[in-house]
Design an enzyme around this catalytic site. Structure first.
Site, PDB file in Angstrom:
ATOM      1  N   HIS A 177      35.436  42.998  38.432  1.00  0.00           N
ATOM      2  CA  HIS A 177      34.959  42.038  39.443  1.00  0.00           C
ATOM      3  C   HIS A 177      34.826  42.662  40.835  1.00  0.00           C
ATOM      4  O   HIS A 177      34.354  41.991  41.754  1.00  0.00           O
ATOM      5  CB  HIS A 177      35.866  40.795  39.468  1.00  0.00           C
ATOM      6  CG  HIS A 177      37.308  41.102  39.745  1.00  0.00           C
ATOM      7  ND1 HIS A 177      38.189  41.435  38.741  1.00  0.00           N
ATOM      8  CD2 HIS A 177      38.020  41.141  40.895  1.00  0.00           C
ATOM      9  CE1 HIS A 177      39.385  41.648  39.275  1.00  0.00           C
ATOM     10  NE2 HIS A 177      39.306  41.482  40.583  1.00  0.00           N
ATOM     11  N   ASP A 195      40.687  36.337  39.473  1.00  0.00           N
ATOM     12  CA  ASP A 195      40.060  36.911  40.665  1.00  0.00           C
ATOM     13  C   ASP A 195      38.533  36.941  40.684  1.00  0.00           C
ATOM     14  O   ASP A 195      37.959  37.153  41.739  1.00  0.00           O
ATOM     15  CB  ASP A 195      40.612  38.330  40.895  1.00  0.00           C
ATOM     16  CG  ASP A 195      40.641  38.695  42.379  1.00  0.00           C
ATOM     17  OD1 ASP A 195      40.546  37.768  43.211  1.00  0.00           O
ATOM     18  OD2 ASP A 195      40.738  39.887  42.712  1.00  0.00           O
TER      19      ASP A 195
END
Length: 970
Positions: free
Chosen positions: A376, A107
């Site tokens: 993230h 991701d």
């Protein structure tokens, strides 16, 4: 975090464990340890814990990556990536004897070339990524090139290469379209409901259940997708990810439908031409590995920036939430300092009065906060304000406690009286020294001697500064730029590695010892009407540079490097990209995306100038106004140049031009940049660092669409431009987006304030209406390539790890610094490494696991692994070589380090064990899969590194070496 645990995360682990126990064939992979640890510590029953142990042993549950989080790859520092990975691995190994071997980096928004090296050093056999440029992925997919052996580091090349799998265009979520229904398919548990799970167990968007009437249609849809994907890979093994974000919170309905479908396909495998099985990532990579194919090598080129389609460049997040990015780095740096202070305290002061367990708790809380923000959707600035506040609160709380701990340790080692009259707090720019004798204690967290200035706020001009021996210390005081009622006191400090100095700041009694900075204010100038013919240039000079300012515009004009007498024309201006916020009118910028619809526009028509000069420092204050008559400035730059007196090593200090910016509050839908334009013939080639670890070459690329945004790159610590003779380096203390949009130019995005009406962004409150003022700091270094090569690595770390300043008034007798911390004391040599090495970690992790693997597995098996106190005897040491092979004739050489003599200031080393990057492997027993390449056609296990003989280690270019060290008497 707690809301997510309540809404779905806890239910994932509770229901998945239950379902895995019901079917031997079922599998599951778990990635981020933060959620798992919260479940393990607060939710899991003893029975569930036993079941997890069993499932792990049988390979039905697999931990992949095993860090606290799935970290961002663009804007994080390698030290923090290692920290969060080590934090998760320590827990897994201590609790289960488990050591992750595979990655699942599906991701993060783009893939860095540091990550493959990091995961190779951690002992992984294979790496998996997904988000790379849409056009590149399509090309790789067509040519069956989604799998390769990645040599992320040019210097480490094949020793730390790793097999890498890029997911195809469907990425990591199951495709949900089914042709036989307008409901979604394959997501039978629906989507998670916030804030409370539904009482009746009926979630929104639950897929059509598998029934006798639709099972054939379901199977056809799944098989068609499998076959489409099979065409993009070289082996007949297809990885089919089942799940997506926030899935498996109701695992029973998910597995029961999956079981039916898999059984059906396998029963009809002749008809379908496919067999299917539940698998972990490890099962998949094992299958591919056993095919014994030869794989192409990819060099150290990364996959940044990342675009999802022609107009969607994910380059905005390099700058989003600049304040969070700055605090995350300050917290990381403070943690680094706190760890080494605590390690010294435990080793050299075993009978000290501070509770070691309490102290370790404070450090662990900051380790956790710094680890989680590397997510993230953390340091990237791509979270909602509520989540950002959680990160900020955890960081600030952790910092407050670690600052207090450091002060307590240092004052305890001072043997100050314990009668409650000692107070201490750690300096930040808002705190003032009261009008009494003050002891300022300054700690240097780096393992080099440093000479630098520390700044403290004081309430008047008249004062003197003395060192421990009563000698006068060079210092300069001047009126603060930010406040008319306070003054900034700059103290010149020279401190050896991992040591403290104590300074006495006295209000004036008798003669003034401090230099006073004198201010000259110049008239505000109209930049638009400046007379270009009659240039009047104002010089500001130190031993290294002459900087000229153009008095017609009050802007910088040029910099001369005095050693070589090379002059570079150099001007700086603030501009803004004005972006659209209405989806009906075109492309929008948001937390993730940068979508400029035109060139950047200059923001200021008038510039004010003030020069404050003294014997030690000159500060040039430039104020940028929207027009000639505006009352308030919108931007400011404070440029500082230092003059180092005789007798001090001023090489680094003299060669940096320090700039602090004040940016904001911005107007809505503005993205603020500082553009530095020079006459260097750079051919529009930019260099930026990859996670503060290595440098990437960034040639300007022309695209049909969105060229500006697609030429933005992340700068975590370093960026530079150069021509044949001269290099201009920029060093940063937080991440920024950078770009070179024209020859000789580098622009840095400093701040963003955005709002848009995209429904998805509104649903998740991702509109980045950030009205803050940000104050980033940049150090500029100008010079020949050989000179800047010597300076920029150490300077970047000196900016990252500036000295920690603490002060308190101490009652009674004059305190003496304890022998342990005295500067250059004969009792305690400071810890010092050569300038091409960095002492990356010196800490006491506290883990209770045995470093003998067989013994640790036995402990886990016997259920003994969690008993007993934290282990204070094990010291974690990491040493990193800062240079690439061939980068510098001297500094790129391998370095021999004697660990015994390096650490003799801490005590007598009795054992040093070399470990894998996160500590969970003995380096001698770590065998990684060796994938066949044209370079190495035969396949064998690869062993990472040569081991050390009698405490002597040779550290080669770019290596990071990790050790467990034990001292006599611990």
């Amino acid at each position: 975090l707690q809301e997510s645990m309540h809404a779905y995360a806890a239910n994932v682990y509770t229901s998945v464990v239950e379902e895995l126990m019901k079917g031997k064939q079922r599998r599951f992979i778990a990635v981020e340890q933060e959620f798992f640890r919260l479940w393990w510590d607060a939710v899991a029953t003893d029975t569930q814990k036993q079941q997890v142990h069993q499932l792990l042993q049988e390979g039905r549950l697999e931990f992949v990556i095993g860090g606290q989080v799935m970290h961002d790859e663009a804007v994080t520092l390698i030290d923090d990536q290692i920290l969060q990975l080590t934090e998760g691995h320590g827990f897994l190994y201590e609790t289960f004897g488990n050591r992750p071997r595979f990655s699942w980096h599906v991701d993060p928004f783009g893939a860095s070339a540091t990550t493959p090296t990091l995961f190779a050093l951690a002992g992984f056999n294979a790496h998996l990524i997904s988000r790379i440029d849409y056009d590149l992925k399509a090309d790789m997919q067509k040519n069956k090139k989604l799998q390769f052996v990645w040599q992320g580091s040019p210097s480490l090349s094949e020793t730390q290469e790793i097999f890498t799998h890029v997911m195809d265009q469907y990425s990591y979520c199951t495709p949900s379209q089914i042709p036989f229904s307008n409901r979604s398919g394959f997501y039978w548990n629906g989507i998670a409901a916030f804030p409370d799970p539904p009482k009746d167990g009926v979630y929104p968007n639950m897929s059509l259940p598998v029934t006798d009437t639709n099972i054939h249609l379901y199977a056809q849809t799944m098989v068609a997708n499998i076959k489409e994907r099979a065409a993009w890979f070289r082996t007949s093994d297809v990885l089919w990810p089942w799940g997506c974000d926030k899935q498996f919170f109701n695992a029973s309905v998910q597995y029961s439908n999956m079981d039916l479908l898999l059984d059906y396909i396998n029963k009809h495998s002749d008809e379908f031409g496919v067999t299917v099985q539940y698998a972990t990532v490890g099962d998949y990579f094992q299958a591919v590995y056993s095919r014994n194919l030869t794989w192409e090598i990819r060099d150290s080129q990364d996959f940044l920036p990342y675009s999802t389609e022609p107009f969607q460049a994910w380059t905005g997040f390099y700058t989003s939430r600049s304040t969070l990015k700055g605090i995350a780095r300050r917290a990381s740096s403070l943690l680094y300092a706190g760890e080494s202070v605590f390690t010294q305290y435990v080793q050299k002061h075993p009978a000290g009065s501070i509770c070691k367990h309490e102290a370790l708790k404070q450090l662990q809380s900051l380790r956790w906060a710094v680890s989680e923000v590397q997510h993230h959707d953390g340091i990237t600035g791509t979270e909602s304000p509520k989540v950002k506040d959680m990160y900020m609160n955890n960081l600030m709380y952790g910092m407050f406690n670690v600052k207090k701990l450091m002060a307590s340790i240092i004052f305890d080692m001072h043997n100050a009286k314990k009668n409650g009259e000692v107070y201490s707090y750690v300096y930040n720019k808002d705190s003032e020294i009261p009008d009494v004798d003050q002891y300022v204690v300054v700690y240097n967290p780096l393992a080099w001697n440093i000479t630098t200035f520390v700044t403290i706020s004081v309430s008047h001009l008249a004062m003197s500064v003395y060192d421990e021996l009563g000698h006068s210390v060079p210092a300069q005081v001047q009126r603060s730029a930010e406040s008319s009622s306070t003054y900034d006191l700059y103290i010149l400090v020279a401190i050896s590695g991992l040591s403290c100095r104590k300074y006495n700041v006295k209000p004036l009694n008798g003669k003034q010892s401090v230099f006073i900075g004198k201010s000259v204010k110049y008239k505000r100038k109209d930049v638009t009407r400046a007379d270009r013919q009659s240039r009047q240039l104002l010089p500001v000079v130190n031993n290294c540079y002459q900087v000229l300012f153009d008095q017609n515009t009050n802007l910088m004009h040029s910099i001369t490097e005095r050693d070589t007498n090379q002059t570079v024309q150099l001007t700086q201006e603030f501009l803004e990209y004005r972006v659209n916020g209405d989806t009906m009118k075109g492309l929008i910028s948001d937390n993730y995306l940068f979508s400029p619809n035109a060139s950047a526009v200059p923001v200021s028509k008038a510039v004010g100038l003030e020069v404050v000069s003294g014997n030690l420092m000159t500060e040039i204050r430039q104020y940028f106004y929207s027009n000639f008559t505006a009352r308030d400035y919108i931007y400011a730059v404070y440029t500082r140049m230092y003059t180092v007196p005789e007798g001090y090593d001023g090489k680094l200090l003299c060669h940096r031009i320090e700039q602090e910016y004040s940016v904001g509050p911005l107007e809505l839908n503005r993205e603020a940049i500082l553009r530095t334009s020079t006459n260097l013939n750079t051919k529009q080639l930019l260099y930026t660092d990859s996670n503060g670890y290595q440098i990437q070459k960034r040639p300007f690329k022309a695209y049909v669409n969105n060229t500006v945004a697609r030429n933005y790159y992340p700068m975590v610590q370093t960026a530079y431009i150069e021509d044949d003779a001269t290099r201009l380096v920029l060093l940063a203390e937080r991440a920024h987006g950078v770009s070179s949009q024209a020859n000789g130019q580098v622009e840095m995005m400093l701040h963003r304030r955005l709002w848009n009406n995209l429904q998805w962004d509104l649903n998740y409150n991702l509109t980045l209406n950030d009205s803050s003022v940000v104050r980033p700091v940049i150090w500029l270094i100008l010079g020949s390539k050989p000179l800047t090569n010597v300076l920029y690595h150490t300077s970047g770390l000196a900016l990252e790890h500036r000295p920690v300043v603490m002060f308190g008034a101490l009652s009674g007798d004059k305190p003496k610094l304890p022998r342990q911390l005295q500067q250059n004391s004969v009792y305690s040599p400071p810890v010092t490494v050569p300038p091409n090495l960095h002492l990356q970690t010196l800490s006491i992790p506290g883990w209770r696991y045995s470093s003998d693997h067989a013994e640790q597995i036995h402990h886990v098996h016997m259920g003994k692994q969690k008993q007993g106190d934290a282990d204070f005897s094990r010291v974690l040491l990491r040493i990193r070589h800062l240079y690439e092979a061939g980068e510098d004739p001297v500094l790129s050489q391998p370095v021999m380090v004697n660990l015994k003599s390096l650490l003799k200031g801490l005590g007598s080393v009795i054992t040093a064990e070399e470990r894998s990057l996160t500590g969970i492997w003995d380096i001698n027993t770590l065998k990684r899969w060796k994938w066949k390449t044209p370079q190495y056609p035969s396949k064998a296990f690869s062993n990472s590194t040569e081991t050390s003989e009698n405490y002597i280690v040779t550290v080669h270019p770019m290596e990071i070496r990790t050790f467990f060290v034990y001292f006599q008497g611990q």
